[in-house]
Design a protein around this motif. Structure first.
Motif, PDB file in Angstrom:
ATOM      1  N   VAL B 103     -27.570   4.365  -7.785  1.00  0.00           N
ATOM      2  CA  VAL B 103     -28.428   5.129  -6.811  1.00  0.00           C
ATOM      3  C   VAL B 103     -27.501   5.507  -5.332  1.00  0.00           C
ATOM      4  CG1 VAL B 103     -29.340   3.178  -5.728  1.00  0.00           C
ATOM      5  CG2 VAL B 103     -30.814   5.428  -5.648  1.00  0.00           C
ATOM      6  N   ASP B 104     -27.799   6.172  -4.870  1.00  0.00           N
ATOM      7  CA  ASP B 104     -26.891   6.634  -3.519  1.00  0.00           C
ATOM      8  C   ASP B 104     -27.370   5.425  -2.654  1.00  0.00           C
ATOM      9  OD1 ASP B 104     -25.695   8.818  -1.776  1.00  0.00           O
ATOM     10  OD2 ASP B 104     -26.890   7.611  -0.611  1.00  0.00           O
ATOM     11  N   ARG B 105     -26.353   5.067  -1.943  1.00  0.00           N
ATOM     12  CA  ARG B 105     -26.268   3.797  -1.030  1.00  0.00           C
ATOM     13  C   ARG B 105     -27.500   4.060   0.017  1.00  0.00           C
ATOM     14  NH1 ARG B 105     -21.551   0.742   2.113  1.00  0.00           N
ATOM     15  NH2 ARG B 105     -22.740  -0.837   3.031  1.00  0.00           N
ATOM     16  N   GLY B 106     -27.523   5.372   0.374  1.00  0.00           N
ATOM     17  CA  GLY B 106     -28.511   5.501   1.435  1.00  0.00           C
ATOM     18  C   GLY B 106     -30.038   5.332   1.002  1.00  0.00           C
ATOM     19  N   ALA B 107     -30.212   5.106  -0.563  1.00  0.00           N
ATOM     20  CA  ALA B 107     -31.660   4.768  -0.792  1.00  0.00           C
ATOM     21  C   ALA B 107     -31.919   3.420  -1.320  1.00  0.00           C
ATOM     22  CB  ALA B 107     -31.968   5.835  -2.128  1.00  0.00           C
ATOM     23  N   VAL B 108     -30.955   2.607  -1.100  1.00  0.00           N
ATOM     24  CA  VAL B 108     -30.770   1.144  -1.523  1.00  0.00           C
ATOM     25  C   VAL B 108     -32.169   0.377  -0.836  1.00  0.00           C
ATOM     26  CG1 VAL B 108     -29.952  -0.958  -1.463  1.00  0.00           C
ATOM     27  CG2 VAL B 108     -28.623   0.882  -2.502  1.00  0.00           C
ATOM     28  N   ALA B 109     -32.064   0.831   0.385  1.00  0.00           N
ATOM     29  CA  ALA B 109     -33.267   0.056   1.236  1.00  0.00           C
ATOM     30  C   ALA B 109     -34.629   0.573   0.835  1.00  0.00           C
ATOM     31  CB  ALA B 109     -32.905  -0.093   2.648  1.00  0.00           C
ATOM     32  N   PHE B 110     -34.542   1.833   0.807  1.00  0.00           N
ATOM     33  CA  PHE B 110     -35.921   2.535   0.343  1.00  0.00           C
ATOM     34  C   PHE B 110     -36.576   1.694  -0.807  1.00  0.00           C
ATOM     35  CE2 PHE B 110     -38.843   5.375  -1.786  1.00  0.00           C
ATOM     36  CZ  PHE B 110     -39.463   6.014  -0.690  1.00  0.00           C
ATOM     37  N   PHE B 111     -35.819   1.606  -1.827  1.00  0.00           N
ATOM     38  CA  PHE B 111     -36.218   0.949  -2.958  1.00  0.00           C
ATOM     39  C   PHE B 111     -36.380  -0.211  -2.911  1.00  0.00           C
ATOM     40  CE2 PHE B 111     -34.768   5.141  -4.791  1.00  0.00           C
ATOM     41  CZ  PHE B 111     -36.047   5.761  -5.212  1.00  0.00           C
ATOM     42  N   GLY B 112     -35.657  -1.024  -1.699  1.00  0.00           N
ATOM     43  CA  GLY B 112     -35.642  -2.345  -1.864  1.00  0.00           C
ATOM     44  C   GLY B 112     -34.887  -3.323  -3.058  1.00  0.00           C
ATOM     45  N   VAL B 113     -33.837  -2.563  -3.328  1.00  0.00           N
ATOM     46  CA  VAL B 113     -33.136  -3.032  -4.524  1.00  0.00           C
ATOM     47  C   VAL B 113     -31.955  -3.705  -3.964  1.00  0.00           C
ATOM     48  CG1 VAL B 113     -33.563  -1.195  -6.081  1.00  0.00           C
ATOM     49  CG2 VAL B 113     -31.553  -0.870  -4.673  1.00  0.00           C
ATOM     50  N   ARG B 114     -31.437  -5.145  -4.729  1.00  0.00           N
ATOM     51  CA  ARG B 114     -30.900  -5.890  -4.243  1.00  0.00           C
ATOM     52  C   ARG B 114     -29.030  -5.249  -3.990  1.00  0.00           C
ATOM     53  NH1 ARG B 114     -31.683 -11.155  -6.732  1.00  0.00           N
ATOM     54  NH2 ARG B 114     -33.281 -11.245  -5.555  1.00  0.00           N
ATOM     55  N   ALA B 115     -28.591  -5.362  -2.513  1.00  0.00           N
ATOM     56  CA  ALA B 115     -27.486  -4.690  -2.445  1.00  0.00           C
ATOM     57  C   ALA B 115     -26.548  -5.760  -2.149  1.00  0.00           C
ATOM     58  CB  ALA B 115     -27.600  -3.936  -1.101  1.00  0.00           C
ATOM     59  N   TYR B 116     -25.242  -5.650  -2.777  1.00  0.00           N
ATOM     60  CA  TYR B 116     -23.957  -6.848  -2.601  1.00  0.00           C
ATOM     61  C   TYR B 116     -23.036  -6.004  -1.954  1.00  0.00           C
ATOM     62  CZ  TYR B 116     -26.659  -8.479  -6.636  1.00  0.00           C
ATOM     63  OH  TYR B 116     -27.975  -9.033  -7.439  1.00  0.00           O
ATOM     64  N   GLY B 117     -22.361  -7.207  -1.369  1.00  0.00           N
ATOM     65  CA  GLY B 117     -21.125  -6.569  -0.430  1.00  0.00           C
ATOM     66  C   GLY B 117     -20.409  -7.651  -0.205  1.00  0.00           C
ATOM     67  N   VAL B 118     -19.145  -7.465   0.290  1.00  0.00           N
ATOM     68  CA  VAL B 118     -18.004  -8.743   0.225  1.00  0.00           C
ATOM     69  C   VAL B 118     -17.933  -8.708   1.891  1.00  0.00           C
ATOM     70  CG1 VAL B 118     -17.018  -8.273  -1.802  1.00  0.00           C
ATOM     71  CG2 VAL B 118     -16.246  -7.154   0.074  1.00  0.00           C
ATOM     72  N   ASP B 119     -17.367  -9.935   2.300  1.00  0.00           N
ATOM     73  CA  ASP B 119     -17.354 -10.123   3.756  1.00  0.00           C
ATOM     74  C   ASP B 119     -16.366 -10.893   3.710  1.00  0.00           C
ATOM     75  OD1 ASP B 119     -19.797  -9.321   5.287  1.00  0.00           O
ATOM     76  OD2 ASP B 119     -18.388 -10.036   6.830  1.00  0.00           O
ATOM     77  N   LEU B 120     -15.038 -10.684   4.767  1.00  0.00           N
ATOM     78  CA  LEU B 120     -13.845 -11.514   4.649  1.00  0.00           C
ATOM     79  C   LEU B 120     -13.559 -12.145   6.126  1.00  0.00           C
ATOM     80  CD1 LEU B 120     -11.004 -12.340   3.236  1.00  0.00           C
ATOM     81  CD2 LEU B 120     -10.044 -10.691   4.639  1.00  0.00           C
ATOM     82  N   ASN B 121     -13.575 -13.398   6.232  1.00  0.00           N
ATOM     83  CA  ASN B 121     -13.199 -14.406   7.402  1.00  0.00           C
ATOM     84  C   ASN B 121     -11.605 -14.451   7.640  1.00  0.00           C
ATOM     85  OD1 ASN B 121     -16.067 -15.121   8.265  1.00  0.00           O
ATOM     86  ND2 ASN B 121     -15.828 -16.212   6.467  1.00  0.00           N
ATOM     87  N   GLY B 122     -11.127 -13.646   8.489  1.00  0.00           N
ATOM     88  CA  GLY B 122      -9.461 -13.501   8.608  1.00  0.00           C
ATOM     89  C   GLY B 122      -9.396 -14.487   9.753  1.00  0.00           C
ATOM     90  N   TYR B 123      -8.692 -15.890   9.473  1.00  0.00           N
ATOM     91  CA  TYR B 123      -8.441 -16.638  10.459  1.00  0.00           C
ATOM     92  C   TYR B 123      -7.244 -17.168  10.579  1.00  0.00           C
ATOM     93  CZ  TYR B 123      -8.606 -20.444   7.120  1.00  0.00           C
ATOM     94  OH  TYR B 123      -8.565 -21.394   6.118  1.00  0.00           O
ATOM     95  N   ARG B 124      -6.815 -17.664  11.774  1.00  0.00           N
ATOM     96  CA  ARG B 124      -5.521 -18.186  12.183  1.00  0.00           C
ATOM     97  C   ARG B 124      -5.668 -19.701  12.879  1.00  0.00           C
ATOM     98  NH1 ARG B 124      -1.684 -14.114  15.515  1.00  0.00           N
ATOM     99  NH2 ARG B 124      -1.385 -15.873  16.856  1.00  0.00           N
ATOM    100  N   ARG B 125      -5.106 -20.655  12.705  1.00  0.00           N
ATOM    101  CA  ARG B 125      -4.924 -21.842  13.166  1.00  0.00           C
ATOM    102  C   ARG B 125      -3.646 -22.061  13.915  1.00  0.00           C
ATOM    103  NH1 ARG B 125      -8.171 -25.480   9.890  1.00  0.00           N
ATOM    104  NH2 ARG B 125      -8.291 -24.774   7.858  1.00  0.00           N
ATOM    105  N   ASP B 126      -3.846 -22.262  15.182  1.00  0.00           N
ATOM    106  CA  ASP B 126      -2.821 -22.667  16.015  1.00  0.00           C
ATOM    107  C   ASP B 126      -2.984 -23.664  17.329  1.00  0.00           C
ATOM    108  OD1 ASP B 126      -3.871 -21.329  18.198  1.00  0.00           O
ATOM    109  OD2 ASP B 126      -2.800 -19.502  17.869  1.00  0.00           O
ATOM    110  N   ARG B 127      -2.065 -23.986  17.985  1.00  0.00           N
ATOM    111  CA  ARG B 127      -2.146 -25.393  18.959  1.00  0.00           C
ATOM    112  C   ARG B 127      -3.787 -24.999  19.538  1.00  0.00           C
ATOM    113  NH1 ARG B 127       0.525 -21.228  18.225  1.00  0.00           N
ATOM    114  NH2 ARG B 127       0.185 -19.963  20.090  1.00  0.00           N
TER     115      ARG B 127
END
Lengths: 283, 283
Positions: B103-127
């Motif tokens: 289904v078109d992404r715009g209709a995903v919430a209309f049908f309430g079907v589960r939507a999967y995504g990715v999320d990346l935390n890009g981090y740096r450690r310093d002093r």
């Protein structure tokens, strides 16, 4: 077994089998219906209604605790619950609030009040990957004798905070000195809701990770752990998947560790079952 | 705002406002009652009953998808939902199973079907401690324009797996090369269930952490991010607590990062609300 089986074991709570235990306007526990019925004999302390039980003892924390303790003593004589006599837990509607009363640890699940504990993942990284220190519980432990356990774990008793409990248990259970345990990193909490023989275990485990130096060797001082083994984390995870060798909630703590450290691949068919199953929202 | 407010925003789902969308014997979505009623005009595709809607279109995935798409086109004409026309999502009862339709992404919430995504935390450690790369969403984004966002995030469309989506979005959104994104560590998932203007967002975000070298500077290539800033993680967390500056679900992803990295002290009054609020169990 599967990962999801371990999660189910710790979340076998069934709302239809319990009634709320209420203090003032707030729910402080879940009473299994047989346990609620057993409280009807103590109308000065508990008012038992068909769909709820009210704590009616009045007074300060000491007074209410003494009233509840008389009930506990009577229930112990009926063999409805064990009394541990060495650990007292605070009963609070929510973490951080003032206790309504204090109760012997043996009675915590009878009343279905929330029980807080700490759990420490002690790990080492080397060329062979991540390794976890695993303990074996003594055969005379009341709960889960002989089962495999985390390096350090313990209930948070009256008078101890989270960090103080961790430091005390780390010293007693594994001989971890204060200078080392200070480096432990708080990494979240595991929450679950489980019916057991006595009643309802509403468990919250504050989880810490501690990377340990190669020279560290755990030494038990309190007789609660019979030996320790440094296991490859991958072996721990496969043993969790295949067996019932670990204490029920320790399966969840190690799965959380594995997930956070990238040790469970996203392709694992149980990845989302694990990711969504370790932190039951509070009611 | 508070941490718990952000969690509540993403979990404002109310079971009484929806009916299940069922394919065969399995629930595949949650239809808000007004959305369910709007489907009654299409009896060859959906059978609308008072307390459930059945998908009745038959055939292979392509045939069912085409039938659903005709319904979507009609609903777009009624302004009940937007059509994105550039991203197609698979609809599956459970992750990893065969799709029932696309289904078109715009209709995903209309049908309430589960939507999967990715999320990346890009981090740096310093002093100065841990820093997080934060992006600002373009003003012409359909969803949450101008809001602060994670370094990389995107929906998992038809034909892409989790790792492939991450690599594609990392390249397009932040100019992260394949050699760097390969080091990203999968660290779990965020799950939530939210009613929005269109319907129900049943969100699952696969979360990755990536420690970035000092010389790395993100570069957006697709126009979806207007700028990037490297912020001290402590500032990100305090800004989440105090404001609504971040995209709704990004608050949850950063809170999870903070929790896993020991950046929220256990003494924080919201510690357990955060620890127990980021992974809604699946129904």
């Amino acid at each position: 077994m599967s990962f999801a089986d371990h999660i189910r074991v710790c979340n076998n709570y069934d709302r239809t089998r319990v009634v709320p235990l209420i203090a003032g306007e707030r729910r402080i526990g879940w009473l299994r219906r047989d346990n609620a019925a057993a409280l009807a004999r103590f109308p000065a302390v508990f008012a038992v209604e068909p769909d709820r039980v009210h704590l009616v003892a009045r007074g300060d924390v000491d007074t209410v605790s003494a009233a509840v303790d008389e009930v506990v003593e009577a229930l112990v004589l009926e063999n409805r619950l064990p009394k541990w006599r060495n650990e007292i837990f605070d009963v609070m509607p929510r973490w951080g609030e003032k206790p309504v009363f204090r109760v012997d640890r043996g009675a915590v699940a009878f009343f279905g009040v929330r029980a807080y504990g700490v759990d420490l993942n002690g790990y080492r990284r080397d060329r062979g990957g991540v390794h976890l220190w695993v303990g074996r519980r003594a055969p005379d432990k009341r709960l889960a004798p002989n089962k495999l356990d985390n390096l350090v774990a313990g209930g948070i008793g009256n008078g101890y905070g989270v960090a103080a409990t961790l430091a005390k248990e780390a010293d007693e259970e594994a001989g971890i000195p204060a200078s080392l345990i200070e480096r432990a990193v708080p990494v979240g909490a595991i929450t679950y809701l489980m019916e057991n023989e006595i009643g309802i275990r509403d468990g919250v485990l504050f989880v810490y990770d501690l990377e340990l130096p190669e020279e560290f060797m755990p030494q038990n001082r309190d007789g609660e752990v019979v030996d320790f083994e440094l296991m490859p984390a991958a072996n721990v995870i496969e043993r969790i998947r295949a067996t019932d060798d670990f204490k029920f909630d320790v399966n969840l703590v190690f799965l959380d560790f594995a997930l956070r450290h990238g040790l469970i691949p996203i392709e694992d068919p149980e990845y989302l079952a694990v990711a969504s199953g370790l932190r039951r929202p509070f009611d």
